[in-house]
Design a protein around this motif. Structure first.
Motif, PDB file in Angstrom:
ATOM      1  N   VAL A 186      36.599  38.715  35.240  1.00 21.32           N
ATOM      2  CA  VAL A 186      37.760  38.511  36.117  1.00 21.32           C
ATOM      3  C   VAL A 186      37.700  37.118  36.745  1.00 21.32           C
ATOM      4  N   ILE A 187      36.528  36.744  37.238  1.00 24.65           N
ATOM      5  CA  ILE A 187      36.367  35.412  37.842  1.00 24.65           C
ATOM      6  C   ILE A 187      36.692  34.326  36.821  1.00 24.65           C
ATOM      7  N   LEU A 188      36.148  34.449  35.622  1.00 19.82           N
ATOM      8  CA  LEU A 188      36.397  33.429  34.598  1.00 19.82           C
ATOM      9  C   LEU A 188      37.878  33.327  34.253  1.00 19.82           C
ATOM     10  N   VAL A 189      38.535  34.470  34.090  1.00 24.58           N
ATOM     11  CA  VAL A 189      39.961  34.448  33.745  1.00 24.58           C
ATOM     12  C   VAL A 189      40.770  33.814  34.875  1.00 24.58           C
ATOM     13  N   LEU A 190      40.529  34.247  36.103  1.00 29.43           N
ATOM     14  CA  LEU A 190      41.319  33.734  37.229  1.00 29.43           C
ATOM     15  C   LEU A 190      41.055  32.262  37.515  1.00 29.43           C
ATOM     16  N   THR A 191      39.828  31.832  37.355  1.00 29.47           N
ATOM     17  CA  THR A 191      39.513  30.441  37.705  1.00 29.47           C
ATOM     18  C   THR A 191      39.766  29.458  36.563  1.00 29.47           C
TER      19      THR A 191
END
Length: 124
Positions: free
Chosen positions: A15-20
């Motif tokens: 989730v962090i990778l996708v959002l950032t």
């Protein structure tokens, strides 16, 4: 199958990778707050939760003895993950740029996560 204990932490990392790493034009406009920017707050929350989920995985894994040393390793792993995300943002050419202040907010979030971890009982 020990990976089940870390599924939440791994899923949150995705989730962090996708959002950032979304292109800049895919992001909603950042509302202006006088005290702290929403972007900074989001970074702190994302990485604080990441640390909590990783520590929770360690706690639930019967093959792992959760020690101060392991908590310290988890803390620095998430901090370095935050720095890595910022480096990726700067190198991908999708309209995002590496921001040292975002890396600082990621680290501050890790400190908040560590503080919450210290306050929550371990009988979960």
């Amino acid at each position: 199958m020990r990976s089940i204990y870390y599924a939440l932490a791994l899923g949150w990392a995705v989730v962090i990778l996708v959002l950032t790493l979304l292109p800049a034009q895919a992001l909603p406009p950042d509302p202006h707050w006088d005290i702290i920017s929403v972007d900074s707050l989001v970074h702190a929350i994302l990485f604080g939760v990441q640390l909590l989920l990783l520590l929770y995985g360690f706690l639930r894994d019967p093959a792992v003895l959760l020690s101060r040393r392991l908590v310290t390793i988890a803390f620095f792993s998430v901090v370095f993950f935050g720095i890595f995300v910022e480096v990726l943002q700067g190198s991908m050419g999708l309209g995002r740029q590496a921001d040292p202040f975002d890396a600082l907010c990621n680290t501050i979030g890790c400190f908040f996560g560590l503080g919450i971890w210290a306050l929550v009982p371990r009988r979960l």
